[in-house]
Design a protein around this motif. Sequence first.
Motif, mmCIF file in Angstrom:
data_model
loop_
_atom_site.group_PDB
_atom_site.id
_atom_site.type_symbol
_atom_site.label_atom_id
_atom_site.label_comp_id
_atom_site.label_asym_id
_atom_site.label_seq_id
_atom_site.Cartn_x
_atom_site.Cartn_y
_atom_site.Cartn_z
ATOM 1 N N ARG A 398 -120.309 42.917 -33.389
ATOM 2 C CA ARG A 398 -119.298 43.224 -34.348
ATOM 3 C C ARG A 398 -119.576 44.543 -35.235
ATOM 4 O O ARG A 398 -118.725 45.132 -35.397
ATOM 5 N N ALA A 423 -106.457 46.540 -29.673
ATOM 6 C CA ALA A 423 -107.524 45.617 -29.310
ATOM 7 C C ALA A 423 -108.552 45.799 -30.292
ATOM 8 O O ALA A 423 -109.154 44.910 -30.523
ATOM 9 N N ILE A 424 -108.750 47.122 -30.695
ATOM 10 C CA ILE A 424 -109.940 47.129 -31.734
ATOM 11 C C ILE A 424 -109.674 46.665 -32.901
ATOM 12 O O ILE A 424 -110.311 46.058 -33.607
ATOM 13 N N ALA A 426 -107.495 44.382 -33.644
ATOM 14 C CA ALA A 426 -107.588 42.916 -33.718
ATOM 15 C C ALA A 426 -108.754 42.218 -34.170
ATOM 16 O O ALA A 426 -108.880 41.232 -35.012
ATOM 17 N N ARG A 427 -109.922 42.867 -33.750
ATOM 18 C CA ARG A 427 -111.167 42.485 -33.965
ATOM 19 C C ARG A 427 -111.556 42.904 -35.461
ATOM 20 O O ARG A 427 -112.209 41.953 -35.927
ATOM 21 N N ASP A 430 -110.026 40.170 -38.200
ATOM 22 C CA ASP A 430 -110.228 39.051 -37.981
ATOM 23 C C ASP A 430 -111.710 38.691 -38.925
ATOM 24 O O ASP A 430 -112.629 39.053 -38.609
ATOM 25 N N PHE B 251 -107.605 38.332 -29.741
ATOM 26 C CA PHE B 251 -108.504 39.330 -29.090
ATOM 27 C C PHE B 251 -108.176 39.476 -27.713
ATOM 28 O O PHE B 251 -108.054 40.440 -27.105
ATOM 29 N N ALA B 254 -104.665 40.976 -27.052
ATOM 30 C CA ALA B 254 -104.743 42.281 -27.337
ATOM 31 C C ALA B 254 -105.406 43.209 -26.027
ATOM 32 O O ALA B 254 -104.756 44.119 -25.805
ATOM 33 N N ASP B 255 -106.417 42.384 -25.506
ATOM 34 C CA ASP B 255 -106.981 43.214 -24.442
ATOM 35 C C ASP B 255 -106.175 43.364 -23.131
ATOM 36 O O ASP B 255 -106.056 44.123 -22.217
ATOM 37 N N SER B 258 -103.553 45.888 -23.758
ATOM 38 C CA SER B 258 -104.020 47.320 -23.516
ATOM 39 C C SER B 258 -104.102 47.432 -22.110
ATOM 40 O O SER B 258 -104.012 48.566 -21.864
ATOM 41 N N TYR B 354 -116.533 40.964 -29.048
ATOM 42 C CA TYR B 354 -116.652 42.398 -29.468
ATOM 43 C C TYR B 354 -116.674 43.346 -28.792
ATOM 44 O O TYR B 354 -116.445 44.428 -29.067
ATOM 45 N N SER B 356 -114.850 44.976 -26.796
ATOM 46 C CA SER B 356 -113.371 45.079 -26.241
ATOM 47 C C SER B 356 -113.081 46.296 -25.189
ATOM 48 O O SER B 356 -113.852 47.266 -25.446
ATOM 49 N N PRO B 358 -111.290 48.798 -24.322
ATOM 50 C CA PRO B 358 -110.986 50.129 -24.778
ATOM 51 C C PRO B 358 -112.168 50.880 -25.263
ATOM 52 O O PRO B 358 -112.270 51.847 -25.054
#
Lengths: 434, 434
Positions: A398, A423-424, A426-427, A430, B251, B254-255, B258, B354, B356, B358
Motif C-alpha cells: 500500500r 483502479a488506483i 479505489a485503493r 479505502d 478493488f 475497479a480492475d 480498467s 495493492y 493493481s 494499471p
Amino acid sequence: MIDIIDLRGKGEQELINRIEGRNSTASGDIMKTAEKIISDVRSYGDRAVFEYSLKLDGVELSPESIRIPSSEIESAYERVNPSLIEVIRKAKKSIEDFHYEQKEKSWFSTGQDGVILGQMYRPLEIVGLYVPGGTAAYPSSVLMNAVPAKVAGVEKIVMITPPKVEGINPAVLVAANEAGVDEIYRVGGAQGVAALAFGTSSVPKVDKIVGPGNAYVAAAKKLVYGVCDIDAIAGPSEIAVVADNTANAAFVAADLLSQAEHDILASSIAITDCEELAEEIKKQVEIQAASLPRREIISQSLHSYGAVVVVESIKRAIELVNIIAPEHLELCVKEPFNLLGSVKNAGAIFLGHYASEPLGDYFAGPNHVLPTNGTARFFSPLNVADFIKKSSVISYTREALEKAAEDVILFAEAEGLKAHANAIRARLADGERK
Amino acid sequence: MIDIIDLRGKGEQELINRIEGRNSTASGDIMKTAEKIISDVRSYGDRAVFEYSLKLDGVELSPESIRIPSSEIESAYERVNPSLIEVIRKAKKSIEDFHYEQKEKSWFSTGQDGVILGQMYRPLEIVGLYVPGGTAAYPSSVLMNAVPAKVAGVEKIVMITPPKVEGINPAVLVAANEAGVDEIYRVGGAQGVAALAFGTSSVPKVDKIVGPGNAYVAAAKKLVYGVCDIDAIAGPSEIAVVADNTANAAFVAADLLSQAEHDILASSIAITDCEELAEEIKKQVEIQAASLPRREIISQSLHSYGAVVVVESIKRAIELVNIIAPEHLELCVKEPFNLLGSVKNAGAIFLGHYASEPLGDYFAGPNHVLPTNGTARFFSPLNVADFIKKSSVISYTREALEKAAEDVILFAEAEGLKAHANAIRARLADGERK
C-alpha cells in the motif's frame, strides 16, 4: 569448380549477388494451398488429416496406425549398428551438457517500500517436433531439436514425420527415443503442422512447433504462428571461412566441401588476405572433391554459390562476414580470439585451425540448428530459452502504491483511460489496511 | 452488466466458450491483400509506398515529407502538459531500471584439452517500431517497445505510424524522443511493414519489427517473418483476478473495469471461492461503471466476455487460470506468494491487494507488452532478450579434435555425409602442429 573472386579495392556487391542468387520469392500458391489444408484440419480434424495423407503421401492412415507403437521403436534398436547407437548416446550427452549451461533462473529484485519485481521462467508444456521424410531425416537433427526442449523441462515432446510405405529410418527412431521424445506420429506436410497447432482426436495440440520441413511446412508454420509458437524460418545454409596465411588450405577446402555436400543451394565462401592461399584452396577443393560420393551436388553448389574471395585485409574479411551473416563462421587465423569481438553476425563461430565445422554438427555440444540465409542478423541458434516462457512478477505494498499513485493517475488520464486511474483511486480511498 | 457463473461441481467449458467467443478466424482475404502490397513494395519501393499511402490513408507523401523533421518533435514538447512530460520521464526511468535487470551476459565454459564453448550475445543493429494511428497511439506503448531495445544496445530505432492530416499525437512524439527513437516516418499498414522489412530509398531496412497494429499489419508481419524478425502476435487482451474472502470487492471491480475499457473484445474475469464476494463484485462493477466515460465499451465487453466465476476452491481457481493463460493475472488473496509456484501460464502476475494492474501499464517497470488471447502458454512479455541475438562459440585444440575424431567420423558417415568425415580426417592427416 570454385571461383576466385578478387575484391581488393572493390565493393562487396559481386559476393552478395552470388550468395543471394539462392533466394527465390516465396510462392503465393504454396501459401494458399497451406491455408486451405490448415483450415480443413481445423474444421474436420483427423478426417482431413487422413484425406490429405492419402492424397499427398499416398499412405492410408487410421486412428490406430497414425501413432508409431513402442514395439517399432524397440525393434529399431536391432536394425541400427550398435556403435552408432553408442555414438548417438555420447552426442546426446555433450549436447545436454552444453544446453544445461544455457538454463536461466527465475529472478526477482526488491525495491523501496517492500516492492518486489521479477521474472518467472517456466518450460512450455508440450512441444511438437517436425522431422522431414526421406534423406533429410538426420538422427543428429532429432537430437539437436529434442534435447534443448528436454533440458528446458518440457513435459511432453511429440514428433511427427511424413508416413512412408518403407517405414522410418531406424536411426531416427533411436535418436528420438534416446533424446526423450514421448510420442511419434506418422503425419507430415501442412496437415501435420495444422494437426499439432489445433490438435485432433489422434494428435495432441502443442505449444510450439520446431524442426525443418519443405516449403509447405514452412508456409503452414507461418500461418499457425500465434495459435502456437514456431521456430525460426530455415533457408539454404552457408559457411564463411576467414583464413590468413597461417591457414592450412587442405583444412579450409575440406570444410568448404563439407558444407557444399548438403545441398546445391548451400553457399561455401572462403575469405583470405593471402592470394597464394586462395590458389591453394581452389586446388585442394578440386583434388578432394574427386573422391567424394556427393561430388555432383558439391560441384553445382560451389560453382553457383561458392567462392574463394581475396581481400586487402582480415579486417575487411570480417566486414564481409558481418554483411553475409553466415550460419557457420570459421576463423582459421593465427589469433582467432582477437577477431571474436568484431564479429557481429554469425550463427556459430568456430575458432582456430582445429575447430572444424562438422564438430559442431554432431559432438561439440552447441546446437546445429542455426540461423541460415543471412538471418543471423536477428535469429539465434536453437536454445533452451526457445522452450521457456516468462511471466512478469509484480508485488506492491500500500505504501508503494500511494507513492506512485499520482503519477499513474496522471498518465492514465492523459491517455483517456479513466477506469485505469480509478483502479488506483479505489485503493487510496479505502482507509482500512488489509 | 457482468454475469456470475457458478462453476462449482462443473467443468470449465462455459468459461472457455465465453473467452474464446472473441476469436474470429483470420480472413484469407486480408492475407492476400497484405501479400500483394508487400510484393509491390518489394519490387517498386517508395513508389508503391506512396501510392498505397494515398489510396489507403488519403495522404500524399514524398521522399521529403515521409520523415518527421526534428522541428516537429521539438514543437511537440510545447503542446504537451509539462507534468505529463515529467511523468513520461519518470516512467521511462522505471522501465529502464527493470529492463537493465533482464540483461544477460555472454558466457563461455572450458572443457578438457583446452576446449572452449560459449554463447556470445549481441544487440540487433536496427529495429522498427510500429505505432498505430488514432486513439490506439499510446505514449506508454512507445516507451514499453522502445526502451527494451535501447537497453539491449540497439543502434538505431526507427518508428513508423500511419500519416494523418491532423498530425501525430504530440505526447507520442515526446515519448518516442524520450525513449531514444532515432527516426520517425509517416507510413503505416502493410506498406509500412514491407518498407521496414525490405527497405526503400526513404525507409531503412530493419532487423526486427515490433509493435501492435490492425489485421493488415498483423498479416504483413507474419508474411515478412524470416526476412526480418517480428514480435509476438497481439490479440484481444484479458485479465483474470483470483480473489479469496480477504479481497476488497471495490478493488477487484475497479480492475475489471480498467481492463474492459480498453476494447469491447477485452475479457475481464474474476474467479473466487466466496459467493458473497462474487455478488459484491457484481454490484461494485455496476456502481463504478456508471460514472465512467467509456461505459459503453465497458458494458459491451463485460456482458459478452466478462464474468465473475464462483469455484470450490482457490486451487481450482488457479487451474482455471492455467487453462485461460491470461495476459494479466491478479492474485487478490491473503497469501499471494503461496500461489505463485502453481501459476504456469500468465503474462504478468500482480500479487496482493495493492498491486493493481494499471501500475504495470505505466510505472512499475515490467513491460506492458504481454502475451494476449491465451498465448501466455508459449509467449513472454516483451523483453531485452527480444532485441539480442546469440552466436555459439566453439574453440577446439588438436588434442581435443583427435579424441572426438572417431565418433564424429562414424556419425557423419552413418548420415551419408562423407565430406563431413573428411574435414576431420584432413586434420588428423596433417602431422604438423600449427
